[in-house]
Design an enzyme around this catalytic site. Structure first.
Site, mmCIF file in Angstrom:
data_model
loop_
_atom_site.group_PDB
_atom_site.id
_atom_site.type_symbol
_atom_site.label_atom_id
_atom_site.label_comp_id
_atom_site.label_asym_id
_atom_site.label_seq_id
_atom_site.Cartn_x
_atom_site.Cartn_y
_atom_site.Cartn_z
ATOM 1 C CG HIS A 29 -15.123 -9.825 4.117
ATOM 2 N ND1 HIS A 29 -15.426 -11.178 4.403
ATOM 3 C CD2 HIS A 29 -15.908 -9.118 5.241
ATOM 4 C CE1 HIS A 29 -16.221 -11.364 5.483
ATOM 5 N NE2 HIS A 29 -16.586 -10.183 5.883
ATOM 6 C CB SER A 60 14.507 -13.899 -9.521
ATOM 7 O OG SER A 60 14.109 -14.601 -10.616
#
Length: 513
Positions: free
Chosen positions: A157, A278
């Site tokens: 979780h 990028s």
């Protein structure tokens, strides 16, 4: 233009483009390459079965072989109003005459040809995919052994749960992929029967020998049931399903690695050859290849859905929805999964764990809590009591700003100070039951044994295919070479009666042995 005895017109140009597409040289080479392989085997079988004279067979085989050698170049600009196969067959008839070229289609249909071509291509693509998956398995297991001592928290979780090792995590991925490999191998094993001989839908009354054709194409036998052979493409469905399952497993690996390679986690680093920058942000170092791996699983799942939907509720007979449209959805899926596996090899091999950061997060996450509770249980404390007091100790540590447990106080006043608490390495090693990280070496050993077995099975499959190719090449060479004199054939123990049966046309030539 008359196309068949029944029909006198063909599809219009626009409709033809929708149905058959516009085939370029690469499409022609791919489709007719497989078609002509089937033709070579079929011609050999027809000749040996007495349905085709040797001189006609030799002419056909030489012409087909010449077309294959040139990449079917002379067919590139020919019109194909009813698809590539009939264009190609029409060319052979035009070149060799109807008495030779017109006999090629004896005892078969486009239906069983198409099913056979699908089986040949599926066999080749599954063989390639399995080979690369096994290489990925080898990389995973090698890294699992190398990093079995690198302690890290495993998450449930999205919260730190228990201490394991990075090598143990990779062995888990290898365990899941082992089942996918087994599923793909089973699909490959199911491709043992050659559809050729099933005809249009109910076999044929001509004395063909489907088992011989199957052997020449590397299959174990001919069709068991003619209608099933041309109606069913469930093997393609199972192949895409198994491939999609492998892709889903890899997508989950990619999700973890992408999360762990963020600055916030810092568990894993990738070399520059496996990251991108990028165009606008100079600081970026993006593990973008992982996103390709994740996305390709979606393509595979979608392809299975598309193929199954196209097959659903179709009659159980030859059907365009099944044999053409549904099958077409499968090829891009298999290609996408293969690409995902290739990327997975590079990413697993290139990823480098950061042991200090992994251990730090394991300590800060209190991941030894369950083990501490279990050790109290071993001293006679009920598990629920132990669970409660350890949980209370974690809460107190968090409230105090501590990152490790200092002491455990039991209701009766007994306790254990911090010096008695287990280390992360001890916890990992002590989890040696139920397939825990302490059993990582055994897990890797079992998986390596299974990997060796998978490799042997794949090698045997490749050998059967290669043996078929060799048999076919030898049979073609025997028919295209000079006839064997009767005296030599008798001396070799050859049944020359087959030659008489093959000469029902009275052409005075011998049938090949």
């Amino acid at each position: 233009m008359t196309v068949t005895g029944r029909l006198t017109r063909t599809l219009g140009a626009r409709t033809r483009r929708v149905v058959y597409g516009e085939s370029g040289p690469a499409d022609i080479r791919r489709e007719l390459g497989a078609t002509s392989t089937v033709d070579l085997a079929h011609v050999v079988m027809l000749t040996e079965s007495g349905l085709l004279p040797r001189d006609a067979a030799a002419a056909l085989l030489r012409r087909i072989t010449a077309l294959r050698a040139d990449g079917f170049r002379e067919l590139y600009d020919l019109p194909a109003p009813r698809g590539l196969y009939l264009m190609y067959e029409g060319h052979l008839v035009a070149e060799l005459g109807s008495e030779v070229g017109g006999k090629l289609h004896t005892g078969r249909s486009r239906n069983d040809i198409k099913a056979t071509i699908t089986a040949l291509r599926l066999r080749a693509e599954l063989t390639a995919l399995l080979g690369e998956l096994l290489r990925l398995q080898a990389v995973l297991l090698a890294r699992a052994r190398a990093h079995r001592g690198v302690v890290m928290p495993v998450y449930t979780h999205f919260q730190p749960a228990m201490p394991v090792s990075y090598g143990y995590y990779l062995a888990g991925i290898a365990t899941a992929l082992d089942r996918d490999v087994e599923s793909l191998q089973q699909v490959l094993d199911q491709l043992d029967r050659c559809p050729l001989g099933a005809g249009a839908v109910a076999g044929t009354d001509l004395p063909i020998d489907p088992a011989r054709t199957a052997g020449l194409l590397g299959f174990a036998d001919g069709p068991l049931h003619a209608t099933d052979a041309v109606a069913a493409r469930d093997t393609m469905l199972r192949a895409v399903a198994a491939a999609a399952s492998a892709a889903v497993t890899l997508s989950r690996l990619a999700t973890d690695l992408q999360l762990w390679s963020t600055q916030e986690f810092g568990f894993v680093e990738f070399p520059e050859r496996l990251v991108g920058g990028s165009s606008a942000m100079p600081q970026k170092r993006n593990a973008f290849l992982l996103e390709h791996v994740k996305a390709k699983a979606g393509l595979a799942v979608g392809a299975w859905t598309a193929a199954a939907s196209a097959m659903k509720s179709t009659p159980f007979t030859n059907s365009i929805e099944v044999g053409t449209e549904a099958v077409a959805a499968g090829w891009p899926a298999l290609a996408a999964v293969l690409d995902s596996v290739l990327l997975g090899q590079a990413l697993v091999g290139g990823a480098r764990p950061v042991p200090a950061r992994m251990a730090e997060r394991a300590r800060e996450g209190f991941v030894t809590a369950t083990v501490i509770a279990n050790r109290l249980v071993a001293r006679g404390v009920p598990f629920r009591t132990a669970h409660h007091v350890v949980g209370e100790a974690v809460r107190e540590a968090v409230e105090a700003g501590a990152t490790e447990l200092a002491a455990i106080r039991l209701p009766d006043g007994t306790g254990a100070d911090s010096a008695e608490l287990p280390t992360l390495r001890e916890v990992v090693d002590d989890h040696d039951r139920g397939g825990g990280p302490g059993e990582c070496d055994r897990t890797v050993r079992v998986l390596r044994e299974r990997l060796a077995g998978h490799c042997d099975r794949l090698a045997a499959q490749r050998a059967r295919t290669a043996q078929g190719e060799l048999r076919l090449a030898e049979a073609v060479a025997a028919l295209t070479g000079p006839p064997v004199p009767a005296t030599r054939a008798a001396a070799a123990g050859t049944d020359t009666d087959a030659g008489a049966d093959a000469n029902a046309d009275g052409d005075g030539t011998e049938s090949a042995p």
